[in-house]
Design an enzyme around this catalytic site. Sequence first.
Site, PDB file in Angstrom:
ATOM      1  N   LYS A  39     -17.490  77.681  18.022  1.00 38.21           N
ATOM      2  CA  LYS A  39     -18.012  78.758  17.177  1.00 38.21           C
ATOM      3  C   LYS A  39     -17.229  80.059  17.384  1.00 38.21           C
ATOM      4  O   LYS A  39     -16.829  80.718  16.416  1.00 38.21           O
ATOM      5  CB  LYS A  39     -19.497  78.977  17.487  1.00 38.21           C
ATOM      6  CG  LYS A  39     -20.383  77.792  17.147  1.00 38.21           C
ATOM      7  CD  LYS A  39     -21.840  78.067  17.433  1.00 38.21           C
ATOM      8  CE  LYS A  39     -22.129  78.281  18.909  1.00 38.21           C
ATOM      9  NZ  LYS A  39     -21.822  77.085  19.724  1.00 38.21           N
ATOM     10  N   SER A  40     -17.029  80.455  18.634  1.00 42.03           N
ATOM     11  CA  SER A  40     -16.336  81.714  18.904  1.00 42.03           C
ATOM     12  C   SER A  40     -14.873  81.635  18.491  1.00 42.03           C
ATOM     13  O   SER A  40     -14.293  82.625  18.021  1.00 42.03           O
ATOM     14  CB  SER A  40     -16.450  82.076  20.392  1.00 42.03           C
ATOM     15  OG  SER A  40     -17.802  82.307  20.753  1.00 42.03           O
ATOM     16  N   GLU A 111     -22.495  84.905  18.482  1.00 36.85           N
ATOM     17  CA  GLU A 111     -23.744  84.780  19.249  1.00 36.85           C
ATOM     18  C   GLU A 111     -24.917  85.411  18.492  1.00 36.85           C
ATOM     19  O   GLU A 111     -25.800  86.034  19.078  1.00 36.85           O
ATOM     20  CB  GLU A 111     -23.594  85.426  20.634  1.00 36.85           C
ATOM     21  CG  GLU A 111     -22.408  84.931  21.445  1.00 36.85           C
ATOM     22  CD  GLU A 111     -22.522  83.486  21.896  1.00 36.85           C
ATOM     23  OE1 GLU A 111     -23.500  82.818  21.520  1.00 36.85           O
ATOM     24  OE2 GLU A 111     -21.621  83.028  22.622  1.00 36.85           O
ATOM     25  N   VAL A 194     -33.583  83.035  27.074  1.00 40.71           N
ATOM     26  CA  VAL A 194     -32.163  83.353  27.240  1.00 40.71           C
ATOM     27  C   VAL A 194     -31.853  83.567  28.715  1.00 40.71           C
ATOM     28  O   VAL A 194     -32.385  84.482  29.348  1.00 40.71           O
ATOM     29  CB  VAL A 194     -31.776  84.614  26.439  1.00 40.71           C
ATOM     30  CG1 VAL A 194     -30.294  84.945  26.663  1.00 40.71           C
ATOM     31  CG2 VAL A 194     -32.057  84.411  24.955  1.00 40.71           C
TER      32      VAL A 194
END
Length: 224
Positions: A39-40, A111, A194
């Site tokens: 993703k990043s 994110e 988280v």
Amino acid sequence: MTAADEPTIAPAHCQSAGDGRLRHGAALKFFWGPMDCGKSTLALQMDHNHGRQGRRGLVLTRNDRSMGPQVTTRIGLAHSAVEVTDDLDLIALVRKEWGDGARIDYLICDEACFYTVEQIEQLADLVDGYDVDVYAFGLASDFRSFLFPAAQRLFELADEVNRLQVEVLCWCGREGLLNARIVDGVVAREGEQVVIGDTAAADQSEVRYQVLCRRHYRSGDLGR
């Protein structure tokens, strides 16, 4: 025909952006997948591609693995970024850039699953009212296999939702679907939503993450 009867002509460009750009119909796009699916990396590639075409954007992140205001990837890429906090107003951020004379055509939001729901609403407002393209990247579900609230809102609001196609495998060879939190060698079922960790940590680490198929996530089997 009187003046009141004449049809209204839409403005040729989006005045709210303040720079005379032609309104092209901005979009909110959400790219999601489990850990390790790139993703990043895709976020930074997209920023690079848009920048090469003369567009100007902002890169944002929250809870990057580096614990700093940057987007980092496991293949070694990195880019400075705006750190998103609970009290950051994303509309005010863009308007400040415009007020300082900068042009903002798009946002890269890495994110995004860790953003607040209110900030996801702000991203939609930037698309609809300010003609800013938004490309959001993030996980869908947490270590308990429940949707992150921000990810759920992105599923509900996004113009386009894409699951990344980079294949992530469970230790057994099946497709990895779920993000397991491993605490002292055991799959955690309770805890804060988280907790920052990484998939590259050694097996002996107190807290780490591992992508598992549904079968082994539910059974808690981490393989050898």
